[in-house]
Design a protein around this motif. Structure first.
Motif, mmCIF file in Angstrom:
data_model
loop_
_atom_site.group_PDB
_atom_site.id
_atom_site.type_symbol
_atom_site.label_atom_id
_atom_site.label_comp_id
_atom_site.label_asym_id
_atom_site.label_seq_id
_atom_site.Cartn_x
_atom_site.Cartn_y
_atom_site.Cartn_z
ATOM 1 N N SER A 1 0.665 -1.002 -0.393
ATOM 2 C CA SER A 1 -0.051 0.237 -0.014
ATOM 3 C C SER A 1 0.943 1.258 -0.193
ATOM 4 O O SER A 1 0.434 2.198 -0.508
ATOM 5 N N LEU A 2 2.011 1.572 0.113
ATOM 6 C CA LEU A 2 2.755 2.238 0.947
ATOM 7 C C LEU A 2 3.538 2.852 -1.213
ATOM 8 O O LEU A 2 4.049 3.629 -1.027
ATOM 9 N N ILE A 3 3.130 1.689 -1.763
ATOM 10 C CA ILE A 3 3.376 1.837 -3.151
ATOM 11 C C ILE A 3 2.285 2.882 -4.343
ATOM 12 O O ILE A 3 2.780 2.903 -5.297
ATOM 13 N N GLU B 1 3.280 6.545 -10.746
ATOM 14 C CA GLU B 1 4.181 7.431 -12.241
ATOM 15 C C GLU B 1 4.857 8.282 -11.921
ATOM 16 O O GLU B 1 5.805 8.474 -12.632
ATOM 17 N N ILE B 2 4.710 8.610 -10.327
ATOM 18 C CA ILE B 2 6.084 9.438 -9.664
ATOM 19 C C ILE B 2 7.152 8.467 -10.011
ATOM 20 O O ILE B 2 8.008 8.987 -10.555
ATOM 21 N N LEU B 3 6.908 7.624 -9.604
ATOM 22 C CA LEU B 3 8.070 6.424 -9.388
ATOM 23 C C LEU B 3 8.748 5.961 -11.653
ATOM 24 O O LEU B 3 9.760 6.281 -11.207
ATOM 25 N N ALA B 4 7.853 5.763 -11.846
ATOM 26 C CA ALA B 4 8.632 5.789 -14.013
ATOM 27 C C ALA B 4 9.143 6.764 -13.954
ATOM 28 O O ALA B 4 9.547 6.627 -14.362
ATOM 29 N N PRO C 1 9.031 12.225 0.882
ATOM 30 C CA PRO C 1 8.313 10.668 1.332
ATOM 31 C C PRO C 1 7.525 10.252 -0.197
ATOM 32 O O PRO C 1 7.376 9.299 0.075
ATOM 33 N N GLN C 2 6.923 10.995 -0.667
ATOM 34 C CA GLN C 2 6.180 10.775 -1.788
ATOM 35 C C GLN C 2 6.616 10.182 -2.644
ATOM 36 O O GLN C 2 6.607 9.230 -2.955
ATOM 37 N N LEU C 3 8.143 10.304 -3.536
ATOM 38 C CA LEU C 3 8.900 9.724 -3.819
ATOM 39 C C LEU C 3 10.219 8.865 -2.771
ATOM 40 O O LEU C 3 10.403 7.292 -3.584
ATOM 41 N N GLY C 4 10.518 9.299 -1.565
ATOM 42 C CA GLY C 4 11.547 7.913 -1.106
ATOM 43 C C GLY C 4 10.417 7.176 -0.046
ATOM 44 O O GLY C 4 11.560 6.281 -0.243
ATOM 45 N N LYS C 5 9.962 7.180 0.585
ATOM 46 C CA LYS C 5 9.707 6.100 0.677
ATOM 47 C C LYS C 5 8.885 5.008 -0.163
ATOM 48 O O LYS C 5 9.893 3.694 -0.183
ATOM 49 N N PRO C 6 8.513 5.184 -1.571
ATOM 50 C CA PRO C 6 8.278 3.683 -2.157
ATOM 51 C C PRO C 6 9.922 3.363 -2.351
ATOM 52 O O PRO C 6 9.709 2.024 -2.767
ATOM 53 N N ILE D 1 13.292 -0.552 -10.629
ATOM 54 C CA ILE D 1 12.457 0.449 -10.781
ATOM 55 C C ILE D 1 11.527 -0.477 -11.652
ATOM 56 O O ILE D 1 10.421 -0.482 -11.193
ATOM 57 N N GLU D 2 12.185 -0.736 -12.543
ATOM 58 C CA GLU D 2 11.269 -0.530 -13.876
ATOM 59 C C GLU D 2 10.651 -2.003 -13.680
ATOM 60 O O GLU D 2 9.549 -2.271 -13.756
#
Ligand code: GLU
Length: 457
Positions: A375-377, A382-385, A418-423, A453-454
């Motif tokens: 759920s944390l991810i 989108e942010i991660l991609a 945290p939006q980027l860092g956590k996941p 990531i990918e």
């Protein structure tokens, strides 16, 4: 100039070396070194049923790992039995000992009566003055003085004294002609010219007997230093049975020699407020008179703290070497030039080398994402991609350059960290607690970070 001390460590090879014994050996070694003297190792192996070669080897290897090096080949008490016997018969001859043929029934009877009368059980003296001829099957008992007292000045505990009438006419030679422990130990200390006997305070009653043996052969007395016990964290006695570990186990678990020595020395010894000591400092400052007279307590946390400290001191290549010798894992910098940095980073939080190996594994083996909270991810795909595709333009020069890049990226994309860092941390490491994102990205490298990531997405 100090008188050159001769000390000894005298383990019975009936078990492995554990913490208490290792500390005794260390203090005896240091006391000898402080005067440029000699430290000797004597195996008290006269109990042939319980003594095992396996334990001799194990004790030797523990001492050698700790760097406590005897100044001569180890001695075996069993090799000295002829001398023990000879002296027992000399004492018999000169009337300082006597032959005794008391039956076990008689001794049992005496014992029972004494206990009934709330007296301390001891030999009743039946044959003490009979001058019996020493026949087969008799034992030889020592004639303990009946008046006065036996005292000594312990270097740690101060004056210790007992009335001689409380001491026993103890057996020195059994009916099968084997010498008993207290007799052998005293004779061997004399024979080895020991100047200071350093051992656990559970031996104080033995010392009182041994002093009388030494008097009887007109030997000078050594100095004595009895070390208070090392207790468990709950204040109980550490014993082999109670889970005290073989020192070799600490090595296998990835404790470093320096950490072990530093920890052992602090079990009862202090020097100002200093916590960390190099070997040289220990050698320079150690003084047996400064050992605390109350028991020390075992603390796993303190041992871990020392180990973590020395892991952090052994940065880079020496850490790779230590891991290689202790666990056979070869972090070859030719496979990954970042190994030294990875281990130095993960070493910050590791209590042992094994822990370090385990916690560093995700850097070179894809995490399995077994225990993570998806759920944390979920909402961050989108942010991660987008972040993954931007990585190509990052400068991978150093951890600091990555840090800067990430900061700028977050700003430019109007994100909260945290939006980027956590996941991202979870994807890169498989864990929620891991080093900083910039360290992770830098040490994994562009390709691996992107791939993780990918693939995850
Ligand atoms: N063998 C004894 C023991 O293992 C040591 C005796 C001594 O140091 O005199 O406890």
């Amino acid at each position: 100039k100090l008188k050159e001390e001769i000390t000894r460590f005298a383990p019975s090879p009936t078990g492995h070396l554990h913490l208490g014994g290792a500390r005794t050996a260390l203090f005896a070694w240091l006391h000898a070194k402080a005067s440029n003297g000699k430290f000797l190792l004597r195996f008290e192996d006269t109990d042939s049923e319980r003594s095992k070669k396996e334990y001799v080897d194990s004790i030797v290897s523990s001492l050698s790992w700790l760097g406590i090096k005897p100044d001569d080949d180890p001695l075996f008490q069993s090799n000295n039995i002829e001398l023990h016997k000879k002296i027992a018969f000399d004492l018999l001859e000169s009337g300082k000992a006597f032959s005794c043929n008391c039956t076990s029934e008689h001794l049992e009877e005496v014992r029972k009566k004494q206990i009934q009368n709330k007296l301390q059980p001891k030999y009743d003296g039946l044959n003490r003055d009979k001058n019996l001829t020493h026949e087969k099957g008799n034992v030889i008992r020592f004639k303990m003085p009946q008046s006065g007292s036996t005292s000594f000045e312990d270097k740690i505990l101060g004056t210790i004294s007992v009335k001689n009438k409380e001491l026993d006419d103890f057996i020195i030679l059994r009916s099968d002609s084997t010498p008993t422990y207290n007799f052998c130990a005293a004779i061997d200390d004399f024979d080895m010219k020991i100047t200071t006997v350093i051992r656990g305070d559970d031996h104080i009653t033995n010392t009182l007997k041994q002093i009388n043996i030494l008097h009887s052969i007109n030997s000078d007395l050594p100095n004595y230093a009895h070390l208070p016990m090392v207790l468990s964290s709950e204040g109980k006695r550490l014993s082999k049975r109670e889970g005290a570990l073989d020192i070799n186990e600490y090595k296998k678990m990835g404790y470093l020699q320096e950490a072990m020595i530093n920890y052992l020395i602090k079990l009862g010894w202090t020097y100002k407020d200093q916590e960390i000591f190099s070997e040289q400092e220990i050698l320079q400052y150690f003084n047996i008179n400064d050992v605390n007279s109350s028991p020390a307590r075992f603390s796993q946390d303190l041992l871990n703290w020392y180990n973590n400290h020395y892991i952090k001191c052994n940065k880079n290549n020496s850490l790779l070497d230590l891991i290689k010798t202790s666990s056979n894992i070869d972090y070859n910098p030719e496979d990954n030039e970042k190994y030294p940095e990875i281990l130095a980073l993960m070493g910050e939080g590791a209590n042992t080398l094994i822990e370090l190996v385990d916690s560093s594994r995700f850097f070179y083996i894809q995490p399995d994402y077994k225990n993570i909270d998806y759920s944390l991810i979920e909402n961050s795909r989108e942010i991660l991609a987008k972040f993954a595709s931007s990585l190509d333009s990052f400068s991978f020069e150093s951890h600091e350059s990555i840090e800067k890049e990430i900061k700028n990226y977050i700003k430019a994309n109007e994100l909260k960290f945290p939006q980027l860092g956590k996941p991202l941390r979870i994807i890169l490491s498989g864990r929620e607690n891991a080093p900083s994102i910039s360290e992770l990205v830098f040490l994994l490298g562009l390709e691996e970070a992107k791939k993780r990531i990918e693939r995850f997405l």
